[in-house]
Design a protein around this motif. Structure first.
Motif, PDB file in Angstrom:
ATOM      1  N   SER A 371       0.819  -1.215   0.000  1.00  0.00           N
ATOM      2  CA  SER A 371       0.000   0.000   0.000  1.00  0.00           C
ATOM      3  C   SER A 371       0.846   1.255   0.000  1.00  0.00           C
ATOM      4  O   SER A 371       0.504   2.256  -0.648  1.00  0.00           O
ATOM      5  CB  SER A 371      -0.934  -0.007   1.218  1.00  0.00           C
ATOM      6  OG  SER A 371      -1.776  -1.151   1.185  1.00  0.00           O
ATOM      7  N   ASP A 372       1.986   1.238   0.732  1.00  0.00           N
ATOM      8  CA  ASP A 372       2.792   2.457   0.790  1.00  0.00           C
ATOM      9  C   ASP A 372       3.502   2.751  -0.529  1.00  0.00           C
ATOM     10  O   ASP A 372       4.005   3.862  -0.732  1.00  0.00           O
ATOM     11  CB  ASP A 372       3.807   2.368   1.928  1.00  0.00           C
ATOM     12  CG  ASP A 372       4.671   1.123   1.840  1.00  0.00           C
ATOM     13  OD1 ASP A 372       4.526   0.379   0.849  1.00  0.00           O
ATOM     14  OD2 ASP A 372       5.480   0.885   2.746  1.00  0.00           O
ATOM     15  N   GLU A 389      -1.711   7.749   4.908  1.00  0.00           N
ATOM     16  CA  GLU A 389      -1.579   6.811   6.026  1.00  0.00           C
ATOM     17  C   GLU A 389      -2.888   6.072   6.281  1.00  0.00           C
ATOM     18  O   GLU A 389      -2.903   4.861   6.528  1.00  0.00           O
ATOM     19  CB  GLU A 389      -1.142   7.559   7.296  1.00  0.00           C
ATOM     20  CG  GLU A 389       0.254   8.147   7.243  1.00  0.00           C
ATOM     21  CD  GLU A 389       0.322   9.444   6.448  1.00  0.00           C
ATOM     22  OE1 GLU A 389      -0.738   9.921   5.980  1.00  0.00           O
ATOM     23  OE2 GLU A 389       1.435   9.977   6.281  1.00  0.00           O
ATOM     24  N   CYS A 392      -3.523   3.520   3.445  1.00  0.00           N
ATOM     25  CA  CYS A 392      -2.689   2.314   3.560  1.00  0.00           C
ATOM     26  C   CYS A 392      -3.280   1.333   4.568  1.00  0.00           C
ATOM     27  O   CYS A 392      -3.298   0.123   4.326  1.00  0.00           O
ATOM     28  CB  CYS A 392      -1.268   2.699   3.955  1.00  0.00           C
ATOM     29  SG  CYS A 392      -0.346   3.555   2.665  1.00  0.00           S
ATOM     30  N   ARG A 393      -3.777   1.839   5.704  1.00  0.00           N
ATOM     31  CA  ARG A 393      -4.376   0.941   6.704  1.00  0.00           C
ATOM     32  C   ARG A 393      -5.621   0.257   6.138  1.00  0.00           C
ATOM     33  O   ARG A 393      -5.815  -0.951   6.313  1.00  0.00           O
ATOM     34  CB  ARG A 393      -4.733   1.735   7.963  1.00  0.00           C
ATOM     35  CG  ARG A 393      -3.536   2.166   8.782  1.00  0.00           C
ATOM     36  CD  ARG A 393      -3.950   2.518  10.192  1.00  0.00           C
ATOM     37  NE  ARG A 393      -4.890   3.636  10.218  1.00  0.00           N
ATOM     38  CZ  ARG A 393      -4.533   4.906  10.404  1.00  0.00           C
ATOM     39  NH1 ARG A 393      -3.249   5.212  10.554  1.00  0.00           N
ATOM     40  NH2 ARG A 393      -5.444   5.858  10.431  1.00  0.00           N
ATOM     41  N   ASP A 396      -4.537  -2.347   3.511  1.00  0.00           N
ATOM     42  CA  ASP A 396      -3.936  -3.513   4.163  1.00  0.00           C
ATOM     43  C   ASP A 396      -5.002  -4.435   4.740  1.00  0.00           C
ATOM     44  O   ASP A 396      -4.863  -5.667   4.701  1.00  0.00           O
ATOM     45  CB  ASP A 396      -2.976  -3.061   5.265  1.00  0.00           C
ATOM     46  CG  ASP A 396      -1.690  -2.484   4.704  1.00  0.00           C
ATOM     47  OD1 ASP A 396      -1.430  -2.705   3.498  1.00  0.00           O
ATOM     48  OD2 ASP A 396      -0.954  -1.811   5.445  1.00  0.00           O
ATOM     49  N   PHE A 397      -6.089  -3.841   5.280  1.00  0.00           N
ATOM     50  CA  PHE A 397      -7.171  -4.677   5.812  1.00  0.00           C
ATOM     51  C   PHE A 397      -7.829  -5.481   4.696  1.00  0.00           C
ATOM     52  O   PHE A 397      -8.134  -6.668   4.880  1.00  0.00           O
ATOM     53  CB  PHE A 397      -8.211  -3.796   6.510  1.00  0.00           C
ATOM     54  CG  PHE A 397      -9.389  -4.566   7.036  1.00  0.00           C
ATOM     55  CD1 PHE A 397      -9.305  -5.280   8.217  1.00  0.00           C
ATOM     56  CD2 PHE A 397     -10.581  -4.604   6.333  1.00  0.00           C
ATOM     57  CE1 PHE A 397     -10.387  -6.002   8.703  1.00  0.00           C
ATOM     58  CE2 PHE A 397     -11.662  -5.317   6.797  1.00  0.00           C
ATOM     59  CZ  PHE A 397     -11.567  -6.024   7.994  1.00  0.00           C
ATOM     60  N   ILE A 417     -13.518  -0.335   7.960  1.00  0.00           N
ATOM     61  CA  ILE A 417     -12.445   0.644   7.745  1.00  0.00           C
ATOM     62  C   ILE A 417     -12.980   2.067   7.656  1.00  0.00           C
ATOM     63  O   ILE A 417     -12.217   3.021   7.780  1.00  0.00           O
ATOM     64  CB  ILE A 417     -11.637   0.295   6.487  1.00  0.00           C
ATOM     65  CG1 ILE A 417     -12.494   0.396   5.215  1.00  0.00           C
ATOM     66  CG2 ILE A 417     -11.032  -1.083   6.598  1.00  0.00           C
ATOM     67  CD1 ILE A 417     -11.713   0.119   3.939  1.00  0.00           C
ATOM     68  N   ILE A 468       1.051  -7.657  10.646  1.00  0.00           N
ATOM     69  CA  ILE A 468       0.088  -6.678  10.118  1.00  0.00           C
ATOM     70  C   ILE A 468      -1.280  -6.874  10.758  1.00  0.00           C
ATOM     71  O   ILE A 468      -1.987  -5.907  11.075  1.00  0.00           O
ATOM     72  CB  ILE A 468       0.007  -6.799   8.581  1.00  0.00           C
ATOM     73  CG1 ILE A 468       1.347  -6.430   7.940  1.00  0.00           C
ATOM     74  CG2 ILE A 468      -1.103  -5.925   8.022  1.00  0.00           C
ATOM     75  CD1 ILE A 468       1.400  -6.640   6.442  1.00  0.00           C
ATOM     76  N   LYS A 471      -1.547  -5.225  14.179  1.00  0.00           N
ATOM     77  CA  LYS A 471      -1.695  -3.781  14.091  1.00  0.00           C
ATOM     78  C   LYS A 471      -3.115  -3.400  13.663  1.00  0.00           C
ATOM     79  O   LYS A 471      -3.698  -2.454  14.197  1.00  0.00           O
ATOM     80  CB  LYS A 471      -0.692  -3.213  13.098  1.00  0.00           C
ATOM     81  CG  LYS A 471       0.764  -3.350  13.540  1.00  0.00           C
ATOM     82  CD  LYS A 471       1.704  -2.757  12.491  1.00  0.00           C
ATOM     83  CE  LYS A 471       3.157  -2.908  12.906  1.00  0.00           C
ATOM     84  NZ  LYS A 471       4.095  -2.369  11.884  1.00  0.00           N
ATOM     85  N   LEU A 472      -3.664  -4.147  12.694  1.00  0.00           N
ATOM     86  CA  LEU A 472      -5.014  -3.837  12.221  1.00  0.00           C
ATOM     87  C   LEU A 472      -6.048  -4.072  13.305  1.00  0.00           C
ATOM     88  O   LEU A 472      -7.043  -3.336  13.401  1.00  0.00           O
ATOM     89  CB  LEU A 472      -5.336  -4.678  10.984  1.00  0.00           C
ATOM     90  CG  LEU A 472      -4.509  -4.390   9.723  1.00  0.00           C
ATOM     91  CD1 LEU A 472      -4.869  -5.381   8.623  1.00  0.00           C
ATOM     92  CD2 LEU A 472      -4.736  -2.967   9.228  1.00  0.00           C
ATOM     93  N   VAL A 475      -6.095  -1.031  15.456  1.00  0.00           N
ATOM     94  CA  VAL A 475      -6.615   0.173  14.797  1.00  0.00           C
ATOM     95  C   VAL A 475      -8.123   0.093  14.595  1.00  0.00           C
ATOM     96  O   VAL A 475      -8.865   1.031  14.915  1.00  0.00           O
ATOM     97  CB  VAL A 475      -5.899   0.390  13.448  1.00  0.00           C
ATOM     98  CG1 VAL A 475      -6.544   1.539  12.677  1.00  0.00           C
ATOM     99  CG2 VAL A 475      -4.422   0.680  13.662  1.00  0.00           C
TER     100      VAL A 475
END
Length: 736
Positions: A371-372, A389, A392-393, A396-397, A417, A468, A471-472, A475
């Motif tokens: 994603s980045d 940012e 990207c989150r 990634d999900f 999301i 990952i 982290k998800l 978030v």
């Protein structure tokens, strides 16, 4: 073009001085100044070739920056336009663009009058308007438009030789006059307008108004220097700039006109004193510098290609890491074998693996760009302005969900999301394709070969995804177990041989045989006591002759005599010898009544949509009110066909994602009204294509029924069809 017979144009209306004299009609010579001496002589100056005559050269300024040379490359010089009536003339001085309108001899024996009338009709139509191109309803004029023969005219001049003197005048521009066919563009636009009016203008199907939606505020990104350069060099920008300069209208004067004779005198130098012609009084060094100026190094402007176009030749010049990154950024998702095929032959696979892990992640054995890489830091979404940012989150999900299952639902993704729908759709379009009733399915099949060949890479990527995931979870505040109930069957695959499967099945049958018998008897007794009902949902099949169980669970006496497994054999009196299939049990009157009423209301239904309506009807009935028993798909189809309906063989495309029940389309065939004939013709049209335009339907109705009223066509389309993107479909057949 014969310079002695060139037309000249003079501006009487405009105050613009640089267009006062466009071209002269005097007998001229045209010189191209190459590196030669100041004297024009008949010899080179050698002793054995003496100079016979020297000619004085004068540089005139009377028509400086106003003299143009017209060339007519499509006609020989003997066929000039001196005697042709010039109707109008106009010029754009900055662009050096000229347009001349000349009359066409309509009484010539070579002129086809019918063609001229047809062209005028196509261009202007039947109505009269002041803006018409041909006011006489006949193509009686043609337009000549100029293009620059050269952009650098500093080496060209017009010369007049008189009384032993040569008078030269620099040329402002050299223009080639060619016939203009803009009237054809006008005719095409008129035709498209008429077609658009016929297509959509008379459509009476009122589209449902869109529901109120929340407005997303978007911020335009600042234009980069590279994007600005591309915009300035674009054809659309150049056309816009050219259109901004206004036309300057001119008066045309013929070759023998007195005004032309007066302007011709400006081609001669009025003062022959050398002090007045300082341009030709130069020192040898200055003259040499004028003839051979120092060459300035031209900057080679590197062409800027579109951002979505990738040159493979230019790609090969990049380092390996940049090649992999550029390819993944353009393709988004790719198997490793395809990536190796795009790189140069002989590229080391280990080096490629090392590079790709820096810019991509492994999803179902395929590589998906990180994603980045797509959303670098300090950038934002082109759709909604969301920071990189956050994008990207969210992406990634989406990628993490595809590591768990083949398909995901867009609504579930958006609910977690919480990003705008445009961004979520972009995430999914990168790696998935939409499927009917299955959400978004991953774009590529699982690359099992890569996982087996590189288990260390697969394990490393698995560990990376676990990081990952953690982290998800923090978030978005979810747990992996929230999705495991759906994906339990898709977890780690267990490989079992065929013999093991057979033994396990036999053991389960022996263990469960007694309990299954008890359950079956209990269900039959409860069904007889309560009179319950159910609809049997049969597996979808493309085979129309596949046998389906239509026997009732209420009693074994409902099985027909002479039947095999509940279906009659060929000797049974209810066997359908025409189709080769056993007939289904006779449907109940209640079911026939429901089918008749439903098709009287909807006219056209797919089998899938009809089953949905039937389920809604059953759900609305009070408990214990059992009217229908053991309804199968075959019984439903037979009941529909018995209710004055017919199946419409709609030719769906080969790649259609529609299920089997969605491709079975039924239409009301007979109601006793005269309008039945309209519906049958409509069904016939849809047997040739699954989508058609309105004019095709109108033409077919007019062919069979004569003049058909617009109200009848509107009613027919409203009853049986749906509209999408200018095309008409039978109800329920619009492809998602």
């Amino acid at each position: 073009m014969d310079p002695g017979s060139s037309p000249r144009v003079c501006n009487q209306e405009s105050t613009c001085p640089q267009v006062r004299s466009v071209i002269s009609a005097a007998p001229l010579c045209f010189f191209s100044f190459c590196h030669r001496s100041a004297h024009i002589s008949m010899a080179s100056g050698d002793d054995d070739d003496p100079i016979i005559e020297e000619i004085d050269v004068y540089l005139t300024k009377g028509l400086a920056d106003k003299l143009y040379l017209f060339q007519y490359p499509v006609r020989p010089s003997t066929m000039n336009y001196d005697d042709v009536n010039h109707l109008t003339a106009k010029i754009k001085p900055k662009q050096q663009r000229v347009e001349l309108e000349m009359a066409v001899n309509t009484v010539s024996p070579n002129y086809c009058r019918s063609k001229g009338e047809q062209i005028a009709l196509n261009v202007d139509g039947t109505s009269y308007d002041e803006t018409n191109t041909y006011s006489s309803k006949l193509m009686d004029k043609q337009t000549f438009s100029s293009i620059q023969a050269t952009t650098n005219t500093s080496r060209y001049a017009a010369a007049v030789f008189r009384k032993g003197e040569l008078h030269i005048t620099p040329l402002t521009g050299i223009l080639q006059m060619r016939p203009s066919f803009t009237y054809l563009d006008k005719a095409d636009s008129k035709t498209r307008e008429r077609e658009a009016a016929n297509e959509g203008g008379d459509s009476s199907q009122d589209e449902a108004e869109d529901e109120a939606k929340a407005i997303t505020v978007r911020f335009a990104r600042p234009e980069s220097e590279q994007a600005r350069q591309r915009r300035i060099q674009s054809y659309e920008f150049l056309q816009k700039k050219q259109a901004e300069e206004p036309w300057v209208h001119l008066h045309y004067h013929g070759v023998k006109d007195s005004h032309s004779e007066h302007e011709k005198q400006y081609l001669f130098c009025q003062a022959v004193d050398t002090s007045e012609n300082s341009e030709l009084v130069k020192t040898p060094k200055e003259y040499l510098a004028m003839l051979m100026p120092p060459l300035a190094e031209e900057k080679v402007v590197k062409p800027v290609g579109p951002s979505n176009v990738l040159s493979m030749a230019q790609l090969r010049t990049l380092p390996l890491g940049e090649q992999v990154k550029t390819l993944m950024k353009n393709v988004k998702v790719m198997p490793f074998a395809n990536l190796m095929g795009l790189l140069a032959s002989g590229t080391d696979a280990t080096s490629v693996l090392r590079c790709i892990q820096q810019v991509a992640l492994l999803v179902q054995g395929n590589w998906v760009v990180k994603s980045d890489v797509l959303y670098p830091k300090n950038t934002c979404s082109p759709h909604s302005g969301v920071p990189a940012e956050v994008l990207c989150r969210g992406r990634d999900f989406v990628m993490w969900r595809f590591t768990l299952e083949r398909s995901v639902m867009r609504k579930e993704i958006t609910a977690i999301i919480k990003l705008p729908p445009e961004d979520v759709k972009e995430f999914l379009e990168h790696v998935a394709v939409p499927r009917i009733n299955r959400g978004w399915e991953f774009l590529l099949p699982t690359d099992v070969d890569f996982i087996k060949k590189h288990p260390d890479v697969a394990h490393r990527q698995h560990m990376l995804w676990l990081g990952i995931q953690s982290k998800l979870e923090k978030v978005f505040n979810f747990s992996k177990e929230d999705f495991m109930s759906k994906n339990a069957s898709q977890s780690e695959p267990i490989h079992i041989s065929g013999e093991q499967r057979l033994k396990m099945a036999q053991q389960r049958v022996q263990e469960n045989q007694s309990s299954l018998k008890k359950d079956l008897e209990g269900k039959r007794q409860s069904a007889q006591a309560e009179g319950s009902f159910y609809i049997k949902q049969e597996p979808m099949s493309d085979r129309e002759d596949e046998l389906m169980d239509t026997s009732s669970p209420l009693s074994s006496s409902s099985v027909l005599n002479g039947s095999v497994n509940g279906y009659p054999d060929t000797t049974s009196p209810v066997y359908d010898h025409t189709n080769g299939n056993g007939a289904s049990p006779t449907p109940s009157p209640e079911l026939q009544d429901f089918v008749t009423k439903t098709f009287r209301k909807h006219f056209v239904l797919t089998l899938n949509e009809f089953k949905r309506l039937l389920n809604l009807h059953l759900a609305s009935m009070p408990a214990g009110h059992g009217l229908f028993h053991a309804i199968s798909d075959r019984m439903l189809q037979d009941t529909i066909l018995l209710s004055r309906c017919k199946q419409i063989p709609v030719p769906f495309p080969a790649q259609s994602p529609a299920a089997s029940d969605e491709q079975k389309v039924f239409g009301l065939w007979e109601t006793g009204e005269t309008f039945d004939q309209h519906r049958r013709l409509l069904y016939e049209v849809f047997t040739k294509n699954y989508r058609v335009r309105r004019n095709i339907i109108q033409a077919r109705l007019a062919q069979e029924l004569g003049d058909v009223q617009k109200a009848d066509v509107d009613r027919l389309l409203k009853e049986c069809c749906s509209s999408h993107c200018g095309m008409w479909y039978l109800k329920g057949t619009i492809q998602s």
